[in-house]
Motif scaffolding. Structure first.
Motif, PDB file in Angstrom:
ATOM      1  N   SER A 533       0.847  -1.195   0.000  1.00 41.17           N
ATOM      2  CA  SER A 533       0.000   0.000   0.000  1.00 41.17           C
ATOM      3  C   SER A 533       0.880   1.242   0.000  1.00 41.17           C
ATOM      4  CB  SER A 533      -0.924   0.017   1.225  1.00 41.17           C
ATOM      5  OG  SER A 533      -0.159   0.007   2.414  1.00 41.17           O
ATOM      6  N   VAL A 534       0.324   2.330  -0.487  1.00 42.74           N
ATOM      7  CA  VAL A 534       1.003   3.618  -0.447  1.00 42.74           C
ATOM      8  C   VAL A 534       0.112   4.577   0.331  1.00 42.74           C
ATOM      9  CG1 VAL A 534       0.030   4.261  -2.690  1.00 42.74           C
ATOM     10  CG2 VAL A 534       2.036   5.471  -1.819  1.00 42.74           C
ATOM     11  N   THR A 535       0.709   5.333   1.259  1.00 41.42           N
ATOM     12  CA  THR A 535      -0.034   6.211   2.163  1.00 41.42           C
ATOM     13  C   THR A 535       0.282   7.664   1.849  1.00 41.42           C
ATOM     14  OG1 THR A 535       0.032   4.546   3.907  1.00 41.42           O
ATOM     15  CG2 THR A 535      -0.452   6.809   4.566  1.00 41.42           C
ATOM     16  N   ILE A 536      -0.742   8.465   1.706  1.00 42.22           N
ATOM     17  CA  ILE A 536      -0.570   9.907   1.519  1.00 42.22           C
ATOM     18  C   ILE A 536      -1.085  10.601   2.771  1.00 42.22           C
ATOM     19  CG2 ILE A 536      -2.766  10.122   0.295  1.00 42.22           C
ATOM     20  CD1 ILE A 536       0.352  12.117  -0.606  1.00 42.22           C
ATOM     21  N   GLU A 537      -0.246  11.453   3.363  1.00 45.97           N
ATOM     22  CA  GLU A 537      -0.595  12.144   4.611  1.00 45.97           C
ATOM     23  C   GLU A 537      -0.674  13.640   4.376  1.00 45.97           C
ATOM     24  OE1 GLU A 537       2.623  10.845   7.074  1.00 45.97           O
ATOM     25  OE2 GLU A 537       1.479   9.145   7.860  1.00 45.97           O
ATOM     26  N   GLY A 538      -1.238  14.335   5.367  1.00 42.67           N
ATOM     27  CA  GLY A 538      -1.297  15.800   5.307  1.00 42.67           C
ATOM     28  C   GLY A 538      -2.265  16.339   4.286  1.00 42.67           C
ATOM     29  N   ILE A 539      -3.335  15.597   4.006  1.00 44.86           N
ATOM     30  CA  ILE A 539      -4.343  16.073   3.053  1.00 44.86           C
ATOM     31  C   ILE A 539      -5.044  17.306   3.646  1.00 44.86           C
ATOM     32  CG2 ILE A 539      -6.503  15.481   1.892  1.00 44.86           C
ATOM     33  CD1 ILE A 539      -5.513  12.566   1.850  1.00 44.86           C
ATOM     34  N   ASP A 540      -5.177  18.344   2.860  1.00 45.65           N
ATOM     35  CA  ASP A 540      -5.781  19.603   3.313  1.00 45.65           C
ATOM     36  C   ASP A 540      -7.300  19.424   3.403  1.00 45.65           C
ATOM     37  OD1 ASP A 540      -6.594  22.157   3.873  1.00 45.65           O
ATOM     38  OD2 ASP A 540      -5.456  23.099   2.243  1.00 45.65           O
ATOM     39  N   THR A 541      -7.800  19.319   4.632  1.00 41.75           N
ATOM     40  CA  THR A 541      -9.234  19.077   4.832  1.00 41.75           C
ATOM     41  C   THR A 541     -10.072  20.346   4.651  1.00 41.75           C
ATOM     42  OG1 THR A 541      -8.936  19.381   7.218  1.00 41.75           O
ATOM     43  CG2 THR A 541      -8.848  17.123   6.372  1.00 41.75           C
ATOM     44  N   SER A 542      -9.413  21.514   4.467  1.00 36.77           N
ATOM     45  CA  SER A 542     -10.168  22.748   4.225  1.00 36.77           C
ATOM     46  C   SER A 542     -10.659  22.825   2.776  1.00 36.77           C
ATOM     47  CB  SER A 542      -9.292  23.971   4.528  1.00 36.77           C
ATOM     48  OG  SER A 542      -8.191  24.059   3.613  1.00 36.77           O
ATOM     49  N   VAL A 543     -10.091  22.011   1.928  1.00 37.51           N
ATOM     50  CA  VAL A 543     -10.511  21.972   0.526  1.00 37.51           C
ATOM     51  C   VAL A 543     -11.864  21.268   0.457  1.00 37.51           C
ATOM     52  CG1 VAL A 543      -9.951  21.119  -1.784  1.00 37.51           C
ATOM     53  CG2 VAL A 543      -8.130  21.951  -0.284  1.00 37.51           C
ATOM     54  N   PRO A 544     -12.818  21.809  -0.307  1.00 33.32           N
ATOM     55  CA  PRO A 544     -14.127  21.130  -0.431  1.00 33.32           C
ATOM     56  C   PRO A 544     -13.922  19.670  -0.851  1.00 33.32           C
ATOM     57  CG  PRO A 544     -14.221  23.297  -1.434  1.00 33.32           C
ATOM     58  CD  PRO A 544     -12.783  23.072  -1.065  1.00 33.32           C
ATOM     59  N   LEU A 545     -14.738  18.812  -0.284  1.00 32.02           N
ATOM     60  CA  LEU A 545     -14.565  17.370  -0.506  1.00 32.02           C
ATOM     61  C   LEU A 545     -14.603  17.025  -1.998  1.00 32.02           C
ATOM     62  CD1 LEU A 545     -14.188  14.644   0.871  1.00 32.02           C
ATOM     63  CD2 LEU A 545     -16.684  14.443   1.048  1.00 32.02           C
ATOM     64  N   LYS A 546     -15.456  17.692  -2.749  1.00 28.08           N
ATOM     65  CA  LYS A 546     -15.568  17.382  -4.174  1.00 28.08           C
ATOM     66  C   LYS A 546     -14.309  17.740  -4.953  1.00 28.08           C
ATOM     67  CE  LYS A 546     -17.819  21.795  -5.356  1.00 28.08           C
ATOM     68  NZ  LYS A 546     -16.702  22.285  -6.205  1.00 28.08           N
ATOM     69  N   ASP A 547     -13.490  18.631  -4.400  1.00 33.72           N
ATOM     70  CA  ASP A 547     -12.253  19.055  -5.069  1.00 33.72           C
ATOM     71  C   ASP A 547     -11.010  18.345  -4.522  1.00 33.72           C
ATOM     72  OD1 ASP A 547     -13.695  20.883  -6.617  1.00 33.72           O
ATOM     73  OD2 ASP A 547     -13.538  22.424  -5.055  1.00 33.72           O
ATOM     74  N   ARG A 548     -11.205  17.481  -3.545  1.00 33.81           N
ATOM     75  CA  ARG A 548     -10.063  16.788  -2.921  1.00 33.81           C
ATOM     76  C   ARG A 548      -9.701  15.572  -3.765  1.00 33.81           C
ATOM     77  NH1 ARG A 548     -11.427  16.063   3.233  1.00 33.81           N
ATOM     78  NH2 ARG A 548     -12.566  18.013   2.930  1.00 33.81           N
ATOM     79  N   LYS A 549      -8.548  15.606  -4.414  1.00 31.48           N
ATOM     80  CA  LYS A 549      -8.154  14.518  -5.304  1.00 31.48           C
ATOM     81  C   LYS A 549      -6.724  14.065  -4.996  1.00 31.48           C
ATOM     82  CE  LYS A 549     -10.891  16.188  -9.244  1.00 31.48           C
ATOM     83  NZ  LYS A 549     -11.832  15.051  -9.313  1.00 31.48           N
ATOM     84  N   VAL A 550      -6.508  12.785  -5.254  1.00 29.07           N
ATOM     85  CA  VAL A 550      -5.170  12.203  -5.160  1.00 29.07           C
ATOM     86  C   VAL A 550      -4.878  11.500  -6.486  1.00 29.07           C
ATOM     87  CG1 VAL A 550      -3.712  10.471  -4.035  1.00 29.07           C
ATOM     88  CG2 VAL A 550      -5.219  11.915  -2.663  1.00 29.07           C
ATOM     89  N   ALA A 551      -3.683  11.738  -7.031  1.00 24.04           N
ATOM     90  CA  ALA A 551      -3.257  11.093  -8.278  1.00 24.04           C
ATOM     91  C   ALA A 551      -2.321   9.934  -7.941  1.00 24.04           C
ATOM     92  CB  ALA A 551      -2.540  12.095  -9.179  1.00 24.04           C
ATOM     93  N   VAL A 552      -2.572   8.784  -8.533  1.00 21.23           N
ATOM     94  CA  VAL A 552      -1.734   7.597  -8.298  1.00 21.23           C
ATOM     95  C   VAL A 552      -1.122   7.172  -9.627  1.00 21.23           C
ATOM     96  CG1 VAL A 552      -1.673   5.210  -7.485  1.00 21.23           C
ATOM     97  CG2 VAL A 552      -3.197   6.859  -6.379  1.00 21.23           C
ATOM     98  N   SER A 553       0.179   6.859  -9.597  1.00 22.33           N
ATOM     99  CA  SER A 553       0.873   6.446 -10.824  1.00 22.33           C
ATOM    100  C   SER A 553       1.932   5.417 -10.483  1.00 22.33           C
ATOM    101  CB  SER A 553       1.515   7.661 -11.513  1.00 22.33           C
ATOM    102  OG  SER A 553       2.449   8.283 -10.635  1.00 22.33           O
ATOM    103  N   MET A 554       2.489   4.797 -11.535  1.00 23.60           N
ATOM    104  CA  MET A 554       3.503   3.759 -11.363  1.00 23.60           C
ATOM    105  C   MET A 554       4.683   4.016 -12.293  1.00 23.60           C
ATOM    106  SD  MET A 554       1.403   0.157 -11.024  1.00 23.60           S
ATOM    107  CE  MET A 554       0.617  -0.299  -9.483  1.00 23.60           C
ATOM    108  N   ILE A 555       5.858   3.557 -11.846  1.00 20.95           N
ATOM    109  CA  ILE A 555       7.061   3.571 -12.674  1.00 20.95           C
ATOM    110  C   ILE A 555       7.607   2.154 -12.710  1.00 20.95           C
ATOM    111  CG2 ILE A 555       9.420   4.425 -12.940  1.00 20.95           C
ATOM    112  CD1 ILE A 555       8.605   6.958 -11.511  1.00 20.95           C
ATOM    113  N   PHE A 556       7.833   1.626 -13.916  1.00 21.77           N
ATOM    114  CA  PHE A 556       8.382   0.290 -14.081  1.00 21.77           C
ATOM    115  C   PHE A 556       9.849   0.408 -14.479  1.00 21.77           C
ATOM    116  CE2 PHE A 556       3.913  -0.166 -14.560  1.00 21.77           C
ATOM    117  CZ  PHE A 556       3.600  -1.432 -14.082  1.00 21.77           C
ATOM    118  N   GLY A 557      10.692  -0.349 -13.781  1.00 22.58           N
ATOM    119  CA  GLY A 557      12.106  -0.337 -14.125  1.00 22.58           C
ATOM    120  C   GLY A 557      12.798  -1.546 -13.535  1.00 22.58           C
ATOM    121  N   GLY A 558      13.570  -2.273 -14.350  1.00 24.70           N
ATOM    122  CA  GLY A 558      14.238  -3.461 -13.836  1.00 24.70           C
ATOM    123  C   GLY A 558      13.233  -4.453 -13.305  1.00 24.70           C
TER     124      GLY A 558
END
Length: 582
Positions: A533-558
């Protein structure tokens, strides 16, 4: 510390049946990439560029006593003296981690007598031996001239292995004393492909015996068939305008290598003497059992296409005696009552069989390989493949070569010189220049466990949850990368954006999953497993919930996959290297 230009590259080709190392200096690579030093081993009266993958460990279960030919001979001495029962002798054990679907750091494997040790111990001792052997051989050339960071180590693995098995080999190498930052993992058919791009190649067709063939111009498509002792590893490459290569089809294949032929011979012997006799023979006369298969190995390499003369293999007297003691019958006479009556005879310590029977030991392996290639070539994405390049020890078998040529007469069959060393030498080249392979095809689907608006009658009711944004269905497999998708190595893949669902949540955990399915629905579906799992902390809760987004991506190597989660509003990032071992 990242190595940009190592002074020396050392590659270890860890094979199912044979293992060796090779190396080249940086200046040698730039002068001539194929100028590679290969270790020579002494086995009996013969010199060989590879040693048997046999590990002898002392009764303490930790200390390596010997490797290769020396391990075989030392174990035979222990058997002769009756002192072998507490020792551990492992042979042809590489495939055990490929076959283990629940591979972990605690996985046990059995030696030839059924005693178990942790697989990580066995593999790491073998790799440590190869590392120390290289250092002792080249001590005079590198002593005082090089530091640890001047050497890049490369280990080979089959491309068809799963992520856990590849990580296991890396872990074994680190345990053996090779620092992770100085280690690279090379996929075997890719390594062979790199070597072939520098070599004049011999082509074999139905119409011409052989000639030199220049290949690898821009747009050239070719299939690499790496037929080794354990696996047959197949991939398809296309040459790019830059001279680099990309993969056109995900690596595939199966366990149809040379040991498949050995297994057929073993089954033949069991049919002759019975399983009880053979098991006792293997247990009490292990040295003779090893000699029997050494004799078969010699004949296996000498097999001709249409030679009908009798094949003679020396059979240990101890096996004949054990058969007589256990059954009260003479083996020579008993054979006359079997299906082999007209095809096999035993005279003294020699077993003689007709050539057609001997070639039957190869038939299943050869048929599986050619059938699999035929299936691949029917894929529309592989239209225009010009040649099949055969590498690996089993590719030197004339029966396999003839079968491939006759099965695909419209495609040129290419055999590089020293095909059995193509992977080893190519791994050295890979250590000097890893950027020649720029694109691979994903073998699995990767994603995260997420939630979508719940649809009654469509989603499973037990996964429905009420939250701040309404009813959601949990445990949805949300794809980030799909099986069969082309991915550029060391480049971040396209981000997937996710809305958060709870007003006061400032930390979010994204569980990461893998699946052998192209489009799984739930992370609980068969074929799906959690990687981490990957954990993201410190999300700004003052941002309206509908605008609160997290982007997830991957890098493949070796052999590693990095997952990154990014808070779109704050820019805060969190990354994790996936751990595939339990």
């Amino acid at each position: 510390m990242e190595l940009n230009e190592p002074l020396l590259v050392v590659a270890i080709d860890f094979g199912t049946t044979y293992t060796s190392w090779a190396c080249s200096m940086s200046h040698e690579y730039h002068e001539n990439p194929t100028k590679i030093h290969v270790r020579q081993w002494i086995g009996g009266e013969h010199f060989s560029p590879k040693a048997p993958t046999t590990v002898l460990i002392r009764p303490d279960g930790r200390t390596l006593e010997a490797f290769g030919y020396e391990a075989q001979d030392r174990y035979a001495e222990l058997v002769d003296k009756g002192e072998h029962t507490l020792w551990y002798c492992f042979a042809r054990f590489k495939m055990r981690i490929f076959e283990n679907i629940e591979l972990s750091r605690q996985t046990l494997i059995e030696d030839i007598t059924g005693k178990s040790l942790p697989a990580i111990t066995v593999f790491s001792r073998a790799i440590q031996f190869m590392k120390d052997d290289f250092l002792s051989q080249f001590k005079s050339k590198i002593d005082g001239r090089m530091q640890e960071h001047d050497i890049r180590w490369v280990l080979t693995v089959p491309a068809i292995w799963n992520d856990a098995a590849k990580q296991f080999i890396r872990q074994a190498a680190v345990t053996a004393g090779i620092r992770d930052e100085y280690l690279r993992i090379a996929l075997e058919p890719e390594a062979a492909s790199l070597l072939c791009s520098y070599l004049p190649l011999k082509k074999f067709t139905k119409r011409e015996s052989q000639s030199t063939l220049q290949t690898f111009q821009k747009g050239y498509k070719y299939m690499i068939v790496d037929a080794g002792g354990g696996t047959v590893d197949i991939t398809v490459h296309e040459v790019l305008g830059t001279g680099k290569m990309k993969e056109l089809h995900k690596a595939s294949g199966g366990a149809w290598g040379g040991i498949f032929v050995d297994s057929a011979f073993r089954q033949f012997i069991v049919k002759l003497v019975g399983n009880t006799v053979f098991q006792k023979f293997s247990r009490v006369k292990t040295d003779d059992m090893l000699d029997l298969f050494r004799s078969f190995e010699v004949k296996k390499r000498e097999i001709q296409l249409k030679k009908d003369s009798t094949i003679t293999i020396r059979i240990p007297i101890s096996l004949i005696n054990i058969f007589q003691n256990e059954t009260g019958k003479l083996l020579q006479e008993t054979i006359k009552e079997t299906e082999f009556a007209q095809r096999v005879t035993i005279i003294n310590d020699k077993i003689k069989m007709d050539g057609t029977l001997f070639r039957e030991f190869f038939s299943k392996a050869v048929q599986k390989i050619t059938s699999f290639i035929r299936g691949l070539l029917q894929n529309k994405n592989l239209e225009g493949v010009k040649s099949i390049i055969m590498v690996g020890g089993f590719s030197e078998c004339q029966l396999l070569q003839e079968s491939v040529m006759s099965s695909f007469p419209e495609i040129t069959t290419i055999i590089p010189e020293d095909a059995s060393l193509a992977v080893l030498k190519g791994a050295v080249i890979y250590g000097h220049n890893q950027d020649m392979i720029v694109e691979r095809v994903c073998r699995y689907t990767y994603g995260i466990a997420g939630a979508t608006p719940f649809i009654k009658g469509v989603h499973k009711g037990e996964y429905m949850e009420e939250c701040d944004v309404g009813q959601l269905c949990n445990n949805i497999f949300i794809k980030i990368v799909e099986a069969g998708q082309h991915v550029t190595l060391h480049e971040r893949q396209k981000e997937r954006f996710f809305n958060l669902n709870t007003h006061d949540q400032d930390t979010y955990v994204f569980p990461v999953y893998v699946s052998c399915l192209t489009s799984p629905t739930y992370v609980t579906d068969d074929g799906c497993s959690k990687l981490g799992s990957v954990t993201i902390e410190g999300i700004d809760t003052s941002v309206p919930l509908k605008d609160r987004k997290v982007a997830v991506s991957m890098i493949f190597g070796g052999t590693e996959i990095e997952v990154e989660a990014r808070d779109v509003h704050t820019g805060r990032k969190s990354t994790v290297i996936l751990d595939f071992l339990q």
